[in-house]
Design a protein around this motif. Structure first.
Motif, PDB file in Angstrom:
ATOM      1  N   GLY A  15       0.741  -1.219  -0.110  1.00 61.21           N
ATOM      2  CA  GLY A  15       0.106  -0.059   0.024  1.00 61.21           C
ATOM      3  C   GLY A  15       0.819   1.270   0.025  1.00 61.21           C
ATOM      4  O   GLY A  15       1.833   1.015  -0.333  1.00 61.21           O
ATOM      5  N   ASP A  16       0.222   2.451   0.402  1.00 64.17           N
ATOM      6  CA  ASP A  16       0.920   3.599   0.323  1.00 64.17           C
ATOM      7  C   ASP A  16       1.183   4.276   1.621  1.00 64.17           C
ATOM      8  O   ASP A  16       1.947   5.451   1.765  1.00 64.17           O
ATOM      9  CB  ASP A  16       0.273   4.758  -0.474  1.00 64.17           C
ATOM     10  N   ILE A  56       3.937   4.554   4.343  1.00 65.94           N
ATOM     11  CA  ILE A  56       5.350   4.342   4.488  1.00 65.94           C
ATOM     12  C   ILE A  56       5.741   3.907   5.999  1.00 65.94           C
ATOM     13  O   ILE A  56       5.374   4.504   6.949  1.00 65.94           O
ATOM     14  CB  ILE A  56       6.189   5.647   4.209  1.00 65.94           C
ATOM     15  N   ARG A 100       5.360  -2.469  -0.719  1.00 62.54           N
ATOM     16  CA  ARG A 100       5.447  -1.771  -1.874  1.00 62.54           C
ATOM     17  C   ARG A 100       6.841  -1.057  -1.849  1.00 62.54           C
ATOM     18  O   ARG A 100       7.195  -0.256  -0.852  1.00 62.54           O
ATOM     19  CB  ARG A 100       4.457  -0.660  -2.057  1.00 62.54           C
ATOM     20  N   ARG A 133       9.595   1.654  -3.174  1.00 60.86           N
ATOM     21  CA  ARG A 133       9.802   2.627  -4.067  1.00 60.86           C
ATOM     22  C   ARG A 133      11.181   3.364  -3.867  1.00 60.86           C
ATOM     23  O   ARG A 133      11.701   3.261  -3.002  1.00 60.86           O
ATOM     24  CB  ARG A 133       8.761   3.967  -3.737  1.00 60.86           C
ATOM     25  N   SER A 143      10.938   8.032 -10.841  1.00 58.08           N
ATOM     26  CA  SER A 143      10.634   7.232  -9.515  1.00 58.08           C
ATOM     27  C   SER A 143       9.959   5.868 -10.031  1.00 58.08           C
ATOM     28  O   SER A 143       9.217   5.724 -11.277  1.00 58.08           O
ATOM     29  CB  SER A 143       9.331   7.864  -9.010  1.00 58.08           C
ATOM     30  N   PHE A 157       8.359   1.830  -8.656  1.00 60.44           N
ATOM     31  CA  PHE A 157       7.877   1.192  -7.754  1.00 60.44           C
ATOM     32  C   PHE A 157       7.344  -0.216  -8.000  1.00 60.44           C
ATOM     33  O   PHE A 157       6.976  -0.383  -9.090  1.00 60.44           O
ATOM     34  CB  PHE A 157       6.766   1.781  -6.614  1.00 60.44           C
ATOM     35  N   ASP A 181       5.476  -3.872  -6.194  1.00 63.46           N
ATOM     36  CA  ASP A 181       5.001  -4.727  -5.203  1.00 63.46           C
ATOM     37  C   ASP A 181       5.906  -6.162  -4.746  1.00 63.46           C
ATOM     38  O   ASP A 181       5.552  -7.053  -5.830  1.00 63.46           O
ATOM     39  CB  ASP A 181       3.456  -4.849  -5.084  1.00 63.46           C
ATOM     40  N   THR A 184      11.727   3.898   0.021  1.00 63.47           N
ATOM     41  CA  THR A 184      10.675   3.597   0.906  1.00 63.47           C
ATOM     42  C   THR A 184      10.111   2.281   0.988  1.00 63.47           C
ATOM     43  O   THR A 184      10.160   1.778  -0.022  1.00 63.47           O
ATOM     44  CB  THR A 184       9.527   4.688   1.071  1.00 63.47           C
ATOM     45  N   SER A 241       6.467   0.368   1.827  1.00 64.58           N
ATOM     46  CA  SER A 241       5.084   0.832   2.329  1.00 64.58           C
ATOM     47  C   SER A 241       4.260  -0.149   2.548  1.00 64.58           C
ATOM     48  O   SER A 241       4.437  -1.293   1.811  1.00 64.58           O
ATOM     49  CB  SER A 241       4.741   2.191   1.689  1.00 64.58           C
ATOM     50  N   SER A 288      -0.354  -1.239   3.144  1.00 62.96           N
ATOM     51  CA  SER A 288      -1.584  -0.916   3.362  1.00 62.96           C
ATOM     52  C   SER A 288      -2.383  -1.049   4.816  1.00 62.96           C
ATOM     53  O   SER A 288      -2.105  -2.390   5.280  1.00 62.96           O
ATOM     54  CB  SER A 288      -2.423  -1.453   2.254  1.00 62.96           C
TER      55      SER A 288
END
Length: 153
Positions: A35-36, A38, A68, A70, A104, A106, A108, A137, A139, A141
């Protein structure tokens, strides 16, 4: 926190089953999904001039699940490649950049507790240049974001 005190920095912060708002608050489950939110990051810049893949960033995860991952990569006006590794083995897509724009990326990726998430990069121009990675990072959910709060206006 007292008036006038600053908030602590969260750079390189490791989240390991902590609770928000005490015992009845939100806890991070033992198995997580991407998810997003962090949970750990290395925001500083790391660079190399190597033409062979070189590790420039590394994070240890404290949970099992899908995260995730990134990162941002730049190389000035020269070409570069970067890829996500797990415990020294390629698990991500090879990313290729050229030109002076920071890009950038990312993905999963599944990890188990205590795995190392690593970024390896190399420059592709044999004569000049360097490649830089920053804002790395990991991250997840959260199980139910409404437990934290919601936007009203």
């Amino acid at each position: 926190m007292k008036c006038g005190e600053s908030m602590p920095l969260l750079d390189n912060y490791l989240l390991d089953n902590y609770l928000i708002d005490g015992a009845v608050g939100l806890s991070i489950p033992d198995t997580v999904s991407a998810g997003d939110v962090i949970v750990v990051g290395s925001f500083s810049s790391s660079s190399t001039q190597s033409t062979a893949f070189t590790k420039v960033k590394e994070i240890k995860v404290n949970k099992t699940g899908t995260f995730r991952v990134r990162f941002e990569m730049s190389s000035g006006a020269y070409g570069a490649e970067g890829v996500i590794y797990k415990n020294g083995i390629i698990v991500g897509t090879n990313r290729v950049i050229s030109g002076s724009i920071t890009q950038s990326f990312f993905e999963d990726i599944s990890f188990v507790k205590d795995d190392l998430v690593q970024i390896y990069v190399k420059r592709t121009d044999p004569s000049v240049g360097s490649v830089t990675v920053r804002n790395f990072t990991v991250s997840i959910s959260l199980p139910d974001n409404n437990l934290i709060g919601s936007v009203i206006l």
